[in-house]
Write a protein that holds these residues in place. Structure first.
Motif, short mmCIF file in Angstrom:
data_model
loop_
_atom_site.label_atom_id
_atom_site.label_comp_id
_atom_site.label_asym_id
_atom_site.label_seq_id
_atom_site.Cartn_x
_atom_site.Cartn_y
_atom_site.Cartn_z
N GLY A 35 0.80 -1.22 0.00
CA GLY A 35 0.00 0.00 0.00
C GLY A 35 0.83 1.26 0.00
N TRP A 36 0.14 2.36 -0.27
CA TRP A 36 0.73 3.69 -0.21
C TRP A 36 -0.06 4.54 0.78
N ARG A 45 -1.25 10.53 9.10
CA ARG A 45 -0.96 9.69 7.95
C ARG A 45 -2.24 8.98 7.53
N GLU A 46 -2.50 8.94 6.23
CA GLU A 46 -3.71 8.31 5.72
C GLU A 46 -3.38 7.30 4.63
N LEU A 47 -4.21 6.29 4.53
CA LEU A 47 -4.07 5.31 3.46
C LEU A 47 -4.56 5.92 2.16
N ALA A 91 2.22 15.96 -0.12
CA ALA A 91 2.46 15.20 1.12
C ALA A 91 3.73 14.39 0.95
N VAL A 92 4.15 13.79 2.04
CA VAL A 92 5.18 12.75 1.97
C VAL A 92 4.46 11.42 1.80
N GLN A 111 11.04 4.87 3.24
CA GLN A 111 11.61 6.04 3.90
C GLN A 111 10.80 7.31 3.63
N GLY A 112 9.90 7.24 2.69
CA GLY A 112 9.07 8.39 2.34
C GLY A 112 9.65 9.16 1.18
#
Length: 119
Positions: A35-36, A45-47, A91-92, A111-112
């Motif tokens: 997933g991202w 943080r959101e899916l 966003a990251v 790591q983003g």
């Protein structure tokens, strides 16, 4: 130990496109869901999107019709194709995979990578 390496982020104008990649390496016996997620400044943080081992996908409402998640099981890689980008997509972005590795069942994070959409 499994490691994830992300790539593909950057600066893009409103309406532009980017493709994120996340490659997993290490001793992996099986990869389940991939997933991202994303995290904007001051927000949780959101899916964003997820894909199962069988190829079923789901997306958060705000990206439906614009983003596409896919995976290449031969390369242990997950992708996120992002089209029609908006400033709210800034966003990251983090990839996440659920695996069975030498340590058992685990989840790993990338790591983003920064995605910035200018208006």
């Amino acid at each position: 130990q499994v490691q994830l390496v992300e790539s593909g982020g950057g600066l893009v104008q409103f309406g532009g496109s980017l493709r994120l990649s996340c490659a997993a390496s290490g001793i992996i016996f099986r990869i389940y869901a991939m997933g991202w997620y994303r995290q904007a400044p001051g927000k949780q943080r959101e899916l964003v999107a997820a894909i199962t081992s069988g190829g079923n996908t789901n997306y958060t409402d705000s990206v439906k019709g614009r983003f596409t998640i896919s995976r290449d099981n031969t390369k242990n890689t997950v992708y996120l194709q992002m089209n029609s980008l908006k400033p709210d997509d800034t966003a990251v972005y983090y990839c996440n995979i659920a695996v069975f590795d030498s340590l058992g069942r685990n989840d790993y994070w990338g790591q983003g990578t920064q995605v910035t959409v200018s208006s």
